[in-house]
Motif scaffolding. Structure first.
Motif, mmCIF file in Angstrom:
data_model
loop_
_atom_site.group_PDB
_atom_site.id
_atom_site.type_symbol
_atom_site.label_atom_id
_atom_site.label_comp_id
_atom_site.label_asym_id
_atom_site.label_seq_id
_atom_site.Cartn_x
_atom_site.Cartn_y
_atom_site.Cartn_z
ATOM 1 N N UNK A 30 -6.428 0.781 8.406
ATOM 2 C CA UNK A 30 -6.457 1.376 10.068
ATOM 3 C C UNK A 30 -4.663 1.076 10.614
ATOM 4 N N UNK A 31 -4.506 -0.355 9.881
ATOM 5 C CA UNK A 31 -3.579 -0.706 10.612
ATOM 6 C C UNK A 31 -2.409 0.123 10.014
ATOM 7 N N UNK A 42 1.202 -1.315 -0.109
ATOM 8 C CA UNK A 42 -0.010 -0.265 -0.130
ATOM 9 C C UNK A 42 0.458 1.486 0.052
ATOM 10 N N UNK A 43 0.463 2.338 -0.683
ATOM 11 C CA UNK A 43 1.587 3.422 -0.475
ATOM 12 C C UNK A 43 1.181 4.936 -1.555
ATOM 13 N N UNK A 44 1.955 5.485 -1.704
ATOM 14 C CA UNK A 44 1.698 6.916 -2.370
ATOM 15 C C UNK A 44 2.307 6.916 -3.495
ATOM 16 N N UNK A 45 1.528 7.025 -4.026
ATOM 17 C CA UNK A 45 1.642 7.542 -5.719
ATOM 18 C C UNK A 45 1.883 9.136 -6.370
ATOM 19 N N UNK A 54 -8.796 11.778 0.312
ATOM 20 C CA UNK A 54 -9.004 12.834 0.639
ATOM 21 C C UNK A 54 -8.587 14.089 -0.078
ATOM 22 N N UNK A 55 -7.494 14.053 0.150
ATOM 23 C CA UNK A 55 -6.966 15.430 -0.075
ATOM 24 C C UNK A 55 -6.464 15.747 -1.844
ATOM 25 N N UNK A 112 1.418 5.901 11.261
ATOM 26 C CA UNK A 112 1.233 7.377 11.405
ATOM 27 C C UNK A 112 0.857 8.354 10.265
ATOM 28 N N UNK A 113 0.402 6.840 9.067
ATOM 29 C CA UNK A 113 0.034 7.899 7.972
ATOM 30 C C UNK A 113 -1.483 7.305 7.831
ATOM 31 N N UNK A 114 -1.618 8.714 7.549
ATOM 32 C CA UNK A 114 -3.275 8.058 6.584
ATOM 33 C C UNK A 114 -4.319 8.267 5.418
#
Length: 374
Positions: A259-260, A168-171, A274-275, A266-268
């Motif tokens: 959630x986990x 899972x991640x952010x691109x 949403x942002x 600490x990364x939502x």
């Protein structure tokens, strides 16, 4: 924000929320008509955290001039399993994949893909309507849930018999900004067939090579498929000689993974999703601290034999979070879920063993280490 929900079934909520039901979340005309019917002014954005809403969301952004990814053509690279795998370069190892046009006999995919192969929806549906096929009879049963009227509705893939991990991640800005690697305890397909779906976050220090392989694969896949700025979920099979690509989606991960991840790092991810949908463009980095504790979850179900209560679980194990209603008419969700549990440990390998024990306890109605609770 004043949200308006477009949903496939009526919302049951104590709050008074505005919503509109549609028969098919992937019917873009129906979804667009629902959005227009709301007669909303000052629209801020459109958001989907579910696989079936990713394509309509992109279309709505384009039609309503809203921020976020509006390239519905590129979205298909992450929705259709055949298109996705066919676009990847040779160095990304993956299962062989083909469509099953209407009337395709069993002998064709068996000859092309091997004695064991997988039949599943081309656009995915978790593990629902997914079957491992080993005979003409199993092939016929696997096709029963489908309409049988579309040449691009169903795919067959070569079977990969290996444990599953997912990243899972952010691109963002064409680069991998943050990621978290997790391991399924059983495959989602096994969970659909009666097992307890569970997963936990892996420790980078224990398996740095695995993290490096997964992140390198994600960079190649997301760049090749021209991913927009997004939160993504990539699945892979962990074999002794390396990773085999499973699939990649440009959406939040399912079940309780957001959630986990938040509890561990600490990364939502939902906040980031949403942002992005609101055009706020959150800026990296999102933090890469070493976790104090690793977290995992289980989707608890009714046991095969006997009954269990929340108190039974609490007497046997310690939980960060536990919800297990004892009412016989408790609603049953995806993967047989009637409740859930979140557990954590400073030692990731010990966390894995704990989750395995809880899953066995749940499946067997209270058996633990060969004994049963009275």
């Amino acid at each position: 924000m004043d949200p308006f929900y477009i949903v496939p079934t009526p919302i049951i909520s104590p709050e008074k929320v505005k919503f509109c039901c549609v028969a098919d979340m992937e019917n873009v005309q129906e979804v667009l008509r629902s959005a227009l019917s709301a007669q909303a002014v000052d629209l801020a954005g459109v958001l989907s955290v579910h696989e079936m809403g990713v394509f309509p969301a992109a279309c709505l952004r384009g039609q309503l001039n809203l921020p976020g990814n509006a390239d519905s053509r590129r979205v298909l690279n992450f929705r259709d399993k055949y298109l996705q795998k066919s676009l990847l370069p040779p160095e990304v190892r993956r299962a062989r994949c083909r469509y099953l046009p209407v009337g395709t006999p069993y002998e064709e995919p068996a000859a092309e893909l091997g004695a064991s192969f997988v039949v599943k929806p081309a656009t995915g549906a978790g593990a629902l309507r997914t079957s491992v096929v080993r005979s003409p009879e199993e092939y016929a049963r696997a096709l029963e849930p489908f309409s049988g009227r579309s040449d691009v509705e169903v795919v067959a893939e070569s079977f990969v018999d290996a444990p599953e991990v997912y990243l899972d991640g952010v691109w963002q800005h064409g680069a991998l900004q943050w990621s978290s690697l997790s391991s399924n305890h059983i495959s989602p397909l096994s969970a659909v067939q009666g097992g307890v779906l569970a997963a936990h976050v892996l420790d980078r220090q224990r398996c740095p090579d695995l993290f490096e392989q997964a992140e390198a694969m994600a960079r190649r896949v997301l760049a090749t498929l021209e991913a927009p700025d997004c939160v993504f979920h990539m699945e892979a099979f962990h074999q002794p000689d390396g990773l085999t690509f499973g699939e990649c989606a440009i959406r939040l991960p399912g079940a309780m993974s957001p959630l986990v991840n938040q509890l561990t790092y600490g990364v939502d991810l939902l906040d980031i999703e949403i942002a992005l949908a609101l055009g706020e463009a959150p800026e990296p980095p999102y933090g890469h601290r070493t976790p104090d504790r690793f977290h995992g979850y289980l989707l608890l179900r009714n046991p095969r034999d006997g009954t269990l209560t929340q108190e039974d679980f609490e007497r046997a194990f310690s939980f960060d979070e536990l919800h297990y209603p004892s009412a016989p008419d408790a609603p049953v969700g995806p993967y047989g879920r009637v409740g859930h549990a979140v557990v954590s440990d400073a030692d990731e390998s010990r966390l894995r063993r704990t989750i395995d024990e809880i899953a066995r306890f749940n499946e067997t109605g209270g058996a633990r280490g060969g004994l049963s609770l009275a």
